[in-house]
Design an enzyme around this catalytic site. Sequence first.
Site, mmCIF file in Angstrom:
data_model
loop_
_atom_site.group_PDB
_atom_site.id
_atom_site.type_symbol
_atom_site.label_atom_id
_atom_site.label_comp_id
_atom_site.label_asym_id
_atom_site.label_seq_id
_atom_site.Cartn_x
_atom_site.Cartn_y
_atom_site.Cartn_z
ATOM 1 N N ARG A 172 -34.647 -6.863 -51.189
ATOM 2 C CA ARG A 172 -34.032 -6.670 -52.340
ATOM 3 C C ARG A 172 -32.784 -5.601 -52.434
ATOM 4 N NH1 ARG A 172 -37.362 -4.446 -57.391
ATOM 5 N NH2 ARG A 172 -35.459 -5.042 -58.217
ATOM 6 N N CYS A 212 -40.148 -16.681 -62.890
ATOM 7 C CA CYS A 212 -38.899 -16.748 -62.275
ATOM 8 C C CYS A 212 -39.210 -16.524 -60.917
ATOM 9 C CB CYS A 212 -37.864 -16.248 -62.893
ATOM 10 S SG CYS A 212 -37.905 -14.535 -63.148
ATOM 11 N N ARG A 223 -27.473 -6.073 -49.942
ATOM 12 C CA ARG A 223 -27.579 -7.195 -49.223
ATOM 13 C C ARG A 223 -26.817 -7.475 -48.208
ATOM 14 N NH1 ARG A 223 -31.236 -10.925 -53.124
ATOM 15 N NH2 ARG A 223 -31.970 -9.286 -54.587
ATOM 16 N N LYS A 263 -31.285 -17.051 -65.477
ATOM 17 C CA LYS A 263 -32.485 -17.438 -64.567
ATOM 18 C C LYS A 263 -33.250 -16.052 -64.421
ATOM 19 C CE LYS A 263 -30.061 -15.967 -59.941
ATOM 20 N NZ LYS A 263 -30.538 -14.920 -59.406
ATOM 21 N N ASP A 264 -32.870 -14.956 -65.174
ATOM 22 C CA ASP A 264 -34.026 -13.881 -65.334
ATOM 23 C C ASP A 264 -34.619 -13.955 -66.568
ATOM 24 O OD1 ASP A 264 -32.827 -12.677 -63.115
ATOM 25 O OD2 ASP A 264 -31.535 -11.443 -64.187
ATOM 26 N N ARG A 269 -38.357 -19.101 -53.591
ATOM 27 C CA ARG A 269 -37.675 -20.428 -53.557
ATOM 28 C C ARG A 269 -36.696 -20.873 -52.483
ATOM 29 N NH1 ARG A 269 -32.573 -21.393 -54.922
ATOM 30 N NH2 ARG A 269 -32.081 -19.218 -55.495
ATOM 31 N N ARG A 270 -36.110 -19.772 -52.302
ATOM 32 C CA ARG A 270 -34.973 -19.827 -50.924
ATOM 33 C C ARG A 270 -35.970 -19.908 -49.544
ATOM 34 N NH1 ARG A 270 -30.929 -15.387 -53.601
ATOM 35 N NH2 ARG A 270 -29.864 -16.741 -54.924
#
Length: 319
Positions: A151, A244, A157, A81-82, A129-130
Amino acid sequence: MTEKALRLGTRRSKLAMAQSGQVADAVSQVTGRPVELVEITTYGDVSREALAQIGGTGVFVAALRDALLRGEVDFAVHSLKDLPTAQHEGLVVAAVPEREDPRDVVVARDARKLTDLPRGARIGTGAPRRMAQLNAYARTHGMEIETVPIRGNVDTRIGYVRNGELDAVVLAAAGLNRVGRIDEVTDFLSVDTVLPAPGQGALAIECTADNTELIAALAELDDPFTRVAVTAERSLLAALEAGCSAPVGALADLLADGQTVKEMRLRGVVGTTDGSTLVQLSTTGPVPETHEAALALGRELATEMLAQGAAGLMGERAH
């Protein structure tokens, strides 16, 4: 005489090291050669800016690719995804191994699920997106939540939840699996609630296009179903002209009848980060037999989404 070690370029984060270590073991088995990890610091690792600000696409990838092209490493492992959607001149993705769980997960205080979070719950995530999908879900289910941009690595996190700063954070299941912390998950989000990032849970093993011997060896680690699925997802992302860091979710899953895979369903979503507007569509068809057919599937769905107004929801268009 033992053959000299293959050099695997990897980011330094705990997650990158874990997934690269797993790939190193697999590559060592198929090639019979030892594999050593070469740690490379990328701009995405040292910058404290939000991903959307530093350009999202490729910030974790460029330094690894430079090392490949300079011959400092033999191959590199990326979270798919990166990876920017455009093909890189001189490099080839030699293998896309079988995908891990593509879902997003919640790590919340008091072992709560998304639906049990207190009114006004603060939920941390770095992904527009989330945010778009969580806020849309909250709106349609009468929940009050606040999405907070964060981040940092997995420890950082989850730390926000442990120290009470946030009620919950949303992370990728695959990442927690790879660092052995999946037992901290309090809720697995159905893909009907939050569609993952295109390629989420999959890895890309990349090397230079002229290294034919290594390409042939790495091909043994390729999972053809994962490859067609992520190709369709990334084609959708590319056709929406989104980087992305854009609020695009996509998932291609294989629909099986008993043991036989019959069809592939591709779902896509794009929305405003506040969740007020979402364009969500899906298409189902035969499993693409070729790379071109997988690309076409993604493009077709993107065209339908654009016709329904997806372009206006992307905010900052990728440059």
